[in-house]
Design a protein around this motif. Structure first.
Motif, PDB file in Angstrom:
ATOM      1  N   HIS A  25      43.854  30.158  28.770  1.00 38.84           N
ATOM      2  CA  HIS A  25      43.140  30.064  30.050  1.00 38.84           C
ATOM      3  C   HIS A  25      41.984  31.048  30.043  1.00 38.84           C
ATOM      4  CE1 HIS A  25      46.669  28.036  31.905  1.00 38.84           C
ATOM      5  NE2 HIS A  25      47.351  28.843  31.120  1.00 38.84           N
ATOM      6  N   VAL A  26      40.862  30.655  30.631  1.00 31.89           N
ATOM      7  CA  VAL A  26      39.838  31.663  30.906  1.00 31.89           C
ATOM      8  C   VAL A  26      40.309  32.461  32.115  1.00 31.89           C
ATOM      9  CG1 VAL A  26      37.459  32.077  31.603  1.00 31.89           C
ATOM     10  CG2 VAL A  26      37.957  30.367  29.852  1.00 31.89           C
ATOM     11  N   VAL A  27      40.609  31.778  33.219  1.00 28.05           N
ATOM     12  CA  VAL A  27      41.245  32.449  34.354  1.00 28.05           C
ATOM     13  C   VAL A  27      42.440  31.638  34.820  1.00 28.05           C
ATOM     14  CG1 VAL A  27      39.246  33.626  35.328  1.00 28.05           C
ATOM     15  CG2 VAL A  27      39.762  31.311  36.049  1.00 28.05           C
ATOM     16  N   CYS A  28      43.368  32.324  35.439  1.00 29.33           N
ATOM     17  CA  CYS A  28      44.562  31.683  35.959  1.00 29.33           C
ATOM     18  C   CYS A  28      44.906  32.439  37.243  1.00 29.33           C
ATOM     19  CB  CYS A  28      45.657  31.828  34.912  1.00 29.33           C
ATOM     20  SG  CYS A  28      46.981  30.677  35.116  1.00 29.33           S
ATOM     21  N   VAL A  29      44.333  32.019  38.364  1.00 32.09           N
ATOM     22  CA  VAL A  29      44.516  32.740  39.629  1.00 32.09           C
ATOM     23  C   VAL A  29      44.808  31.765  40.767  1.00 32.09           C
ATOM     24  CG1 VAL A  29      42.958  34.625  38.943  1.00 32.09           C
ATOM     25  CG2 VAL A  29      42.074  32.728  40.287  1.00 32.09           C
ATOM     26  N   SER A  30      45.181  32.340  41.909  1.00 32.21           N
ATOM     27  CA  SER A  30      45.480  31.527  43.080  1.00 32.21           C
ATOM     28  C   SER A  30      44.179  31.018  43.708  1.00 32.21           C
ATOM     29  CB  SER A  30      46.224  32.390  44.096  1.00 32.21           C
ATOM     30  OG  SER A  30      46.012  31.870  45.400  1.00 32.21           O
ATOM     31  N   PRO A  31      43.991  29.705  43.794  1.00 23.64           N
ATOM     32  CA  PRO A  31      42.770  29.180  44.411  1.00 23.64           C
ATOM     33  C   PRO A  31      42.660  29.585  45.881  1.00 23.64           C
ATOM     34  CG  PRO A  31      43.890  27.460  43.190  1.00 23.64           C
ATOM     35  CD  PRO A  31      44.823  28.635  43.244  1.00 23.64           C
ATOM     36  N   SER A  32      43.800  29.662  46.602  1.00 25.17           N
ATOM     37  CA  SER A  32      43.695  29.983  48.027  1.00 25.17           C
ATOM     38  C   SER A  32      43.323  31.446  48.235  1.00 25.17           C
ATOM     39  CB  SER A  32      44.975  29.616  48.776  1.00 25.17           C
ATOM     40  OG  SER A  32      46.078  30.157  48.126  1.00 25.17           O
ATOM     41  N   PHE A  33      43.870  32.358  47.436  1.00 27.94           N
ATOM     42  CA  PHE A  33      43.489  33.768  47.572  1.00 27.94           C
ATOM     43  C   PHE A  33      42.024  33.953  47.189  1.00 27.94           C
ATOM     44  CE2 PHE A  33      47.854  34.505  48.285  1.00 27.94           C
ATOM     45  CZ  PHE A  33      47.984  35.785  48.813  1.00 27.94           C
ATOM     46  N   TYR A  34      41.596  33.253  46.128  1.00 29.99           N
ATOM     47  CA  TYR A  34      40.185  33.392  45.745  1.00 29.99           C
ATOM     48  C   TYR A  34      39.278  32.811  46.834  1.00 29.99           C
ATOM     49  CZ  TYR A  34      35.734  33.429  43.576  1.00 29.99           C
ATOM     50  OH  TYR A  34      34.403  33.674  43.350  1.00 29.99           O
ATOM     51  N   HIS A  35      39.681  31.683  47.380  1.00 34.58           N
ATOM     52  CA  HIS A  35      38.887  31.043  48.436  1.00 34.58           C
ATOM     53  C   HIS A  35      38.753  31.991  49.631  1.00 34.58           C
ATOM     54  CE1 HIS A  35      37.179  27.789  50.744  1.00 34.58           C
ATOM     55  NE2 HIS A  35      38.024  28.058  51.720  1.00 34.58           N
ATOM     56  N   ALA A  36      39.834  32.700  49.967  1.00 30.27           N
ATOM     57  CA  ALA A  36      39.828  33.583  51.136  1.00 30.27           C
ATOM     58  C   ALA A  36      39.093  34.897  50.875  1.00 30.27           C
ATOM     59  CB  ALA A  36      41.260  33.881  51.566  1.00 30.27           C
ATOM     60  N   LYS A  38      37.325  35.852  47.841  1.00 29.86           N
ATOM     61  CA  LYS A  38      36.216  35.823  46.881  1.00 29.86           C
ATOM     62  C   LYS A  38      36.207  37.049  45.946  1.00 29.86           C
ATOM     63  CE  LYS A  38      34.100  31.984  48.256  1.00 29.86           C
ATOM     64  NZ  LYS A  38      35.125  30.978  48.239  1.00 29.86           N
ATOM     65  N   LYS A  39      35.065  37.746  45.912  1.00 29.09           N
ATOM     66  CA  LYS A  39      34.880  38.827  44.947  1.00 29.09           C
ATOM     67  C   LYS A  39      35.927  39.938  45.052  1.00 29.09           C
ATOM     68  CE  LYS A  39      31.035  41.194  42.797  1.00 29.09           C
ATOM     69  NZ  LYS A  39      29.608  41.504  42.845  1.00 29.09           N
ATOM     70  N   ASN A  40      36.489  40.113  46.274  1.00 25.35           N
ATOM     71  CA  ASN A  40      37.526  41.135  46.422  1.00 25.35           C
ATOM     72  C   ASN A  40      38.789  40.754  45.650  1.00 25.35           C
ATOM     73  OD1 ASN A  40      35.922  42.665  48.024  1.00 25.35           O
ATOM     74  ND2 ASN A  40      36.747  41.870  49.950  1.00 25.35           N
ATOM     75  N   TRP A  41      38.974  39.450  45.443  1.00 25.74           N
ATOM     76  CA  TRP A  41      40.154  38.999  44.692  1.00 25.74           C
ATOM     77  C   TRP A  41      39.855  38.929  43.199  1.00 25.74           C
ATOM     78  CZ3 TRP A  41      44.994  39.026  46.024  1.00 25.74           C
ATOM     79  CH2 TRP A  41      45.929  38.362  45.215  1.00 25.74           C
ATOM     80  N   MET A  42      38.687  38.403  42.868  1.00 25.51           N
ATOM     81  CA  MET A  42      38.318  38.255  41.453  1.00 25.51           C
ATOM     82  C   MET A  42      36.800  38.332  41.332  1.00 25.51           C
ATOM     83  SD  MET A  42      38.948  35.037  38.855  1.00 25.51           S
ATOM     84  CE  MET A  42      38.272  33.788  39.928  1.00 25.51           C
ATOM     85  N   ASP A  43      36.338  39.199  40.467  1.00 22.88           N
ATOM     86  CA  ASP A  43      34.908  39.330  40.236  1.00 22.88           C
ATOM     87  C   ASP A  43      34.538  38.438  39.046  1.00 22.88           C
ATOM     88  OD1 ASP A  43      32.394  40.075  39.315  1.00 22.88           O
ATOM     89  OD2 ASP A  43      32.644  42.149  39.991  1.00 22.88           O
ATOM     90  N   LYS A  44      33.947  37.294  39.361  1.00 19.77           N
ATOM     91  CA  LYS A  44      33.694  36.300  38.304  1.00 19.77           C
ATOM     92  C   LYS A  44      32.791  36.828  37.194  1.00 19.77           C
ATOM     93  CE  LYS A  44      34.149  31.867  40.644  1.00 19.77           C
ATOM     94  NZ  LYS A  44      33.529  30.546  40.760  1.00 19.77           N
TER      95      LYS A  44
END
Ligand SMILES: [Zn+2]
Length: 310
Positions: A25-36, A38-44
């Protein structure tokens, strides 16, 4: 004529896949947490940088040519991000359509047929406006086993497989021996078992179980190879190869540049895992156990090609 396969940067000939890792995987994260968040959850930007470093390292040090990114829609599949990692690392990425073992409200009351239409559409017409076509179908059974919801999701993937001809990757929970039930569903739905990888088989050393799964004609994914476990994993693999199953085994790490499993980006950088354990530790260990170079080549080159050629 050589069969072609879709990567994020367009079609390539299956014969050109080269050294292939069948499940990362390049990334494997929760779509809902990222949606809510954004950058605070994952810095792309940081994720792309880290992914490019890791995959470039695997290309330069191990000759890695192609990665199958096994991220389904509900683990944050982001094809534009993967595209950028592919361009910058020089590694081909095949991406997935399909779904993890998911119990969201969105799937509970929908039928397999209804869900499959979304997967079929993106397999035929591309993932939204990215122009990227998936090359593989992902499904999974977790620690609840093949219950009512899960069997519906497996059926949705079997319908998509029937309609598109794309091969299937099925995450199996060996503690529950879920491969049996998964295979039964695929068989009943008329799926081609030679186009199925039963994944996470490197989590167990139960040779009897693995042999009985192989006897259905599918591939086994030894796709969670760890620096802390490769010696044990090599022994199990060598036993199966010596029994004549070497044509139906593929390898990988099931690792990611960034994931949600309890670490942040900073501490993650200290992780000992990367995308080179298969080539640097597992394959030499197999050689030590008397496995020939020709057979070793099958695991990373010939078998992935045969699987995607069918
Ligand atoms: Zn995975």
């Amino acid at each position: 004529m050589t069969k072609k396969i879709n990567t994020v940067l367009g079609e390539i000939a299956v014969n050109d896949l080269g050294q292939t890792l069948c499940h990362e995987h390049v990334v494997c994260v929760s779509p809902s947490f990222y949606h809510a968040f954004k950058k605070n959850w994952m810095d792309k930007e940081q994720v792309v940088e880290r992914a490019v470093t890791l995959f470039t390292q695997a290309r330069e040090e191990c000759g890695l040519s192609t990665v199958v990114d096994g991220t389904p829609i509900d683990l944050y599949r982001d094809v534009n991000l993967i595209k950028s990692v592919s361009q910058k690392s020089g590694v081909n990425f095949i991406v997935s359509s399909g779904i993890y073992y998911n119990y969201e409200l969105a799937v509970r009351r929908k039928s397999a047929q209804y869900l499959s239409e979304f997967f079929i559409n993106e397999c035929k017409n591309g993932i939204l406006d990215s122009g990227v076509l998936p090359g593989i179908l992902k499904c999974a059974t977790g620690d609840r086993g093949v219950d009512e919801v899960n069997s519906k999701l497996l059926e949705a993937i079997a319908i998509t497989h029937e309609e598109t001809g794309l091969p299937i990757y099925a995450h199996n929970e060996h503690r529950l021996k879920t491969a049996y039930k998964q295979i039964e569903i695929f068989k009943n739905m008329g799926a081609d078992l030679e186009k199925i990888i039963i994944g996470h088989c490197s989590d167990t050393d139960d040779v009897e179980y693995l042999e009985s799964v192989l006897d259905n004609g599918c591939y086994l994914g030894f796709d969670r190879i760890y620096p802390s476990a490769y010696e044990r994993q090599a022994k199990t693999m060598a036993t199966l190869i010596k029994k004549g199953y070497g044509d139906r085994m593929v390898v990988s790490h099931d690792f990611y540049a960034y994931g949600d499993t309890g670490v942040d980006l900073v501490s993650h950088n200290n992780s000992k895992r990367d995308f080179t354990t298969v080539h640097k530790l597992l394959l030499p260990a197999l050689r030590q156990l008397g496995i020939t170079d020709e057979q070793i080549r099958k695991l990373t080159v010939d078998n992935p090609q045969a699987y995607f050629s069918k």
